[in-house]
Design an enzyme around this catalytic site. Sequence first.
Site, PDB file in Angstrom:
ATOM      1  N   ALA A 255      13.974  -9.238  -9.393  1.00  0.00           N
ATOM      2  CA  ALA A 255      15.242  -9.725  -9.941  1.00  0.00           C
ATOM      3  C   ALA A 255      15.648 -11.053  -9.320  1.00  0.00           C
ATOM      4  O   ALA A 255      16.456 -11.785  -9.868  1.00  0.00           O
ATOM      5  CB  ALA A 255      16.328  -8.689  -9.690  1.00  0.00           C
ATOM      6  N   LYS A 256      15.098 -11.350  -8.142  1.00  0.00           N
ATOM      7  CA  LYS A 256      15.395 -12.604  -7.437  1.00  0.00           C
ATOM      8  C   LYS A 256      16.889 -12.882  -7.370  1.00  0.00           C
ATOM      9  O   LYS A 256      17.344 -13.977  -7.655  1.00  0.00           O
ATOM     10  CB  LYS A 256      14.604 -13.759  -8.068  1.00  0.00           C
ATOM     11  N   ARG A 257      17.642 -11.859  -6.975  1.00  0.00           N
ATOM     12  CA  ARG A 257      19.087 -11.988  -6.863  1.00  0.00           C
ATOM     13  C   ARG A 257      19.494 -12.568  -5.508  1.00  0.00           C
ATOM     14  O   ARG A 257      18.632 -12.810  -4.650  1.00  0.00           O
ATOM     15  CB  ARG A 257      19.751 -10.621  -7.052  1.00  0.00           C
TER      16      ARG A 257
END
Lengths: 276, 276
Positions: A95-97
């Site tokens: 998700a690379k949040r």
Amino acid sequence: MNRQQIIEQIRKKGTFLCVGLDTDIKKIPEHLLTEEDPMFAFNKAIIDATAPYCVAYKPNTAFYESRGTEGWQTLERTVNYLRTNYPDHFIIADAKRGDIGNTSSLYARAFFENMGVDAITVAPYMGFDSVKPFMDYEGKWVILLALTSNPGSRDFQFLTDMTGTRLFEHVLETAQKWGTTENLMFVVGATQGAMFAEVRRVAPRSFLLVPGVGAQGGSLEEVAKWGMTPECGLLVNSSRGIIYASSGTDFADAAAAEARKLRDHMTILLSTYGVI
Amino acid sequence: MNRQQIIEQIRKKGTFLCVGLDTDIKKIPEHLLTEEDPMFAFNKAIIDATAPYCVAYKPNTAFYESRGTEGWQTLERTVNYLRTNYPDHFIIADAKRGDIGNTSSLYARAFFENMGVDAITVAPYMGFDSVKPFMDYEGKWVILLALTSNPGSRDFQFLTDMTGTRLFEHVLETAQKWGTTENLMFVVGATQGAMFAEVRRVAPRSFLLVPGVGAQGGSLEEVAKWGMTPECGLLVNSSRGIIYASSGTDFADAAAAEARKLRDHMTILLSTYGVI
């Protein structure tokens, strides 16, 4: 899933493969489009076919978000299917949040509490308080971007300070003060080749999630040579090379064959480097 | 919405306020919980009450994702409501996305094509190909993280290279080669105070999205003093200070009062610095 369980699965199955569920509605076999939820039907078939050959699955959230509410439903359904039917597989939300502290907590709630994945990929740019909330969950993992597999990794990740330390090394060093080898992994792209040795100098025991083998051009041999530890310490991801191995009705069998090939290669590497 | 339209709205309304729709189900007034979609009911009331005093709205996706599929529905509904009823307001998805090129394209599709927002916040760590796909949409904007408002901004953003250039300055400089002042803004936190002068040295004309006024402690006076350009060049965000001004049935009136106060202050600043 804790570190020991991941290592056990790797040794037991002779594989450190992670299958990337980058499921694009525009690429799945046509005959599935009449299904009620074509992306889920595709994922389910891919999972059932590849489960013996991998230890992890990694849906990339972008592919689901691009389908709006429906896509989110598919993602939840996929994670739920994995959780129920393959409890020994590690599930990564790619998700690379990352946001300010109180907001990152909400992302953690979304992915760890509601969706029930084991790990989430996080971007390091915003620092400590953007990463820490993901570490507050027992048995869950942060997988922090360190050295990514894409061409743009050259833009900022190699920036070098006065002491000769590069940004990705700072990220590796600093983040290890926030987490441990029990709740923190790093993303290191397979395309970075010999850089793996440098990564291992700073993070000798950490698990690395390695994208970029296959379609992006990274070599499994090289990744193992430079990156493998006595406990393996690697989860190597392949997405397109497996899930789109065929666009016909035999797509699941073709995916299984590709995954099996990688598993066979991985078993040899695990044995060569004394992990099994 | 293009740059000229944003500037016109700011001048016409005497405000450069962005209202952050950080809508937390746990914080909205109790009497709304009986509504079919309580978060949307809250957003709708807040939007109707504050629209005269702001030029932009910024839902942070974390708050919606933390509610799963339902939350995504609320987010889509909110953007749709804004689009239909307030077409002159700029809509920012505060999503802090960014992935390898082909995956960033899917995020762009999710937010620009499907959801129809004007802008999305993007994290710079992965470089060029993670940012560029968002720039391929006519009339849409990338808002790139440069210097964030949180304590963790100190961890990596101030890393200094051999020439004395810091990471956030590299991001500002490099990204301006990818985009223009017509499709690229930067996030610069209000808590960074005099750093605004340094940002303006590198990005003299770019619009800046400024979070951190209010709850996070940033000062509007200081932001305007160091950051304002002849065309304003600022969108200052306030979330909690406005939307949670009251937890009673008067929440919308209380939000309007807070937004009006900020607007009044902003009108004075716009006049002081010769924008209007």
